[in-house]
Scaffold this active site. Sequence first.
Site, mmCIF file in Angstrom:
data_model
loop_
_atom_site.group_PDB
_atom_site.id
_atom_site.type_symbol
_atom_site.label_atom_id
_atom_site.label_comp_id
_atom_site.label_asym_id
_atom_site.label_seq_id
_atom_site.Cartn_x
_atom_site.Cartn_y
_atom_site.Cartn_z
ATOM 1 N N HIS B 9 0.810 -1.210 0.000
ATOM 2 C CA HIS B 9 0.000 0.000 0.000
ATOM 3 C C HIS B 9 0.845 1.263 0.000
ATOM 4 O O HIS B 9 0.568 2.207 -0.735
ATOM 5 C CB HIS B 9 -0.935 0.002 1.205
ATOM 6 C CG HIS B 9 -1.872 1.170 1.202
ATOM 7 N ND1 HIS B 9 -1.492 2.431 1.613
ATOM 8 C CD2 HIS B 9 -3.157 1.274 0.818
ATOM 9 C CE1 HIS B 9 -2.515 3.247 1.472
ATOM 10 N NE2 HIS B 9 -3.536 2.575 0.995
ATOM 11 N N GLU B 47 7.362 6.014 -2.963
ATOM 12 C CA GLU B 47 7.948 5.688 -4.267
ATOM 13 C C GLU B 47 8.833 4.444 -4.129
ATOM 14 O O GLU B 47 9.364 4.202 -3.061
ATOM 15 C CB GLU B 47 8.804 6.851 -4.755
ATOM 16 C CG GLU B 47 8.057 8.167 -4.849
ATOM 17 C CD GLU B 47 8.054 8.721 -6.251
ATOM 18 O OE1 GLU B 47 9.142 8.882 -6.807
ATOM 19 O OE2 GLU B 47 6.954 8.948 -6.787
ATOM 20 N N LEU B 72 -4.152 -7.848 2.420
ATOM 21 C CA LEU B 72 -4.805 -8.887 3.206
ATOM 22 C C LEU B 72 -6.267 -9.099 2.871
ATOM 23 O O LEU B 72 -6.826 -10.139 3.202
ATOM 24 C CB LEU B 72 -4.664 -8.577 4.697
ATOM 25 C CG LEU B 72 -3.250 -8.810 5.234
ATOM 26 C CD1 LEU B 72 -3.135 -8.310 6.652
ATOM 27 C CD2 LEU B 72 -2.894 -10.284 5.140
ATOM 28 N N ALA B 73 -6.889 -8.124 2.265
ATOM 29 C CA ALA B 73 -8.312 -8.262 1.974
ATOM 30 C C ALA B 73 -8.594 -7.639 0.611
ATOM 31 O O ALA B 73 -7.855 -6.780 0.128
ATOM 32 C CB ALA B 73 -9.151 -7.600 3.061
ATOM 33 N N HIS B 77 -8.581 -1.361 -3.330
ATOM 34 C CA HIS B 77 -7.200 -1.319 -3.823
ATOM 35 C C HIS B 77 -6.883 -2.561 -4.654
ATOM 36 O O HIS B 77 -6.293 -2.473 -5.730
ATOM 37 C CB HIS B 77 -6.216 -1.245 -2.651
ATOM 38 C CG HIS B 77 -6.273 0.050 -1.912
ATOM 39 N ND1 HIS B 77 -6.509 1.250 -2.530
ATOM 40 C CD2 HIS B 77 -6.102 0.335 -0.593
ATOM 41 C CE1 HIS B 77 -6.492 2.218 -1.632
ATOM 42 N NE2 HIS B 77 -6.263 1.693 -0.450
#
Lengths: 123, 123
Positions: B9, B47, B72-73, B77
């Site tokens: 992320h 970055e 994880l889920a 995203h």
Amino acid sequence: MHALLLIAHGSRRRSSNEEIAALARSLDMRAGGRFASVRHAFLELAEPGIEQAIDRLAADGATAITVLPYFLAAGNHVREDIPALLDRGRARHPGVAIEMRPYLGTHAGVVDLLLEIALGEPG
Amino acid sequence: MHALLLIAHGSRRRSSNEEIAALARSLDMRAGGRFASVRHAFLELAEPGIEQAIDRLAADGATAITVLPYFLAAGNHVREDIPALLDRGRARHPGVAIEMRPYLGTHAGVVDLLLEIALGEPG
């Protein structure tokens, strides 16, 4: 009564949150009774929230809650947001021992799972 | 040249992003040469970004990139943001086969790692 509380980030997508509920059930089964209660909570975007889950466990008679952060990296959520919410839970329930365990990403076994996925050999 | 791209992320916290870089190095070592190059990229807040990482791998001669979502889920995203960025990479590099693998949370082994952490027996 010793409870396990799995904490995930929470998503606007209901199916994503349902994955967490299912994971908590899997943990409960795999734990083989070592925790009298296994619940889940979300940091944000979904219910139950962390404080709400702690309140419910306390009402159910929990005297100890092991908190398991379902997070992969030590960003602000793991370092600040979750500990602050646990502190609020401790203040409201001084008779409940609330202990936060390391987040999932700290486990060395994560590398092996990733490699299996990368190589198309998921477990 | 077949490359592995670990996607996380991204965090405002530098140490959190450095964990991801270290994880990519661990994956590289554990992969035992099955990927000619193992890199990492961030969806946001840090970055290199995903498109930037794909550009670099293409410039390095990658003909195939296996994308490994360190998530994880299946929130937005994983379901929307990352696939959209990969599509942009495919459009810019039609000679590179970009394949997204399942996200970490799909691996059944996650439950065992969580239980080990909960019980204070991290691997």
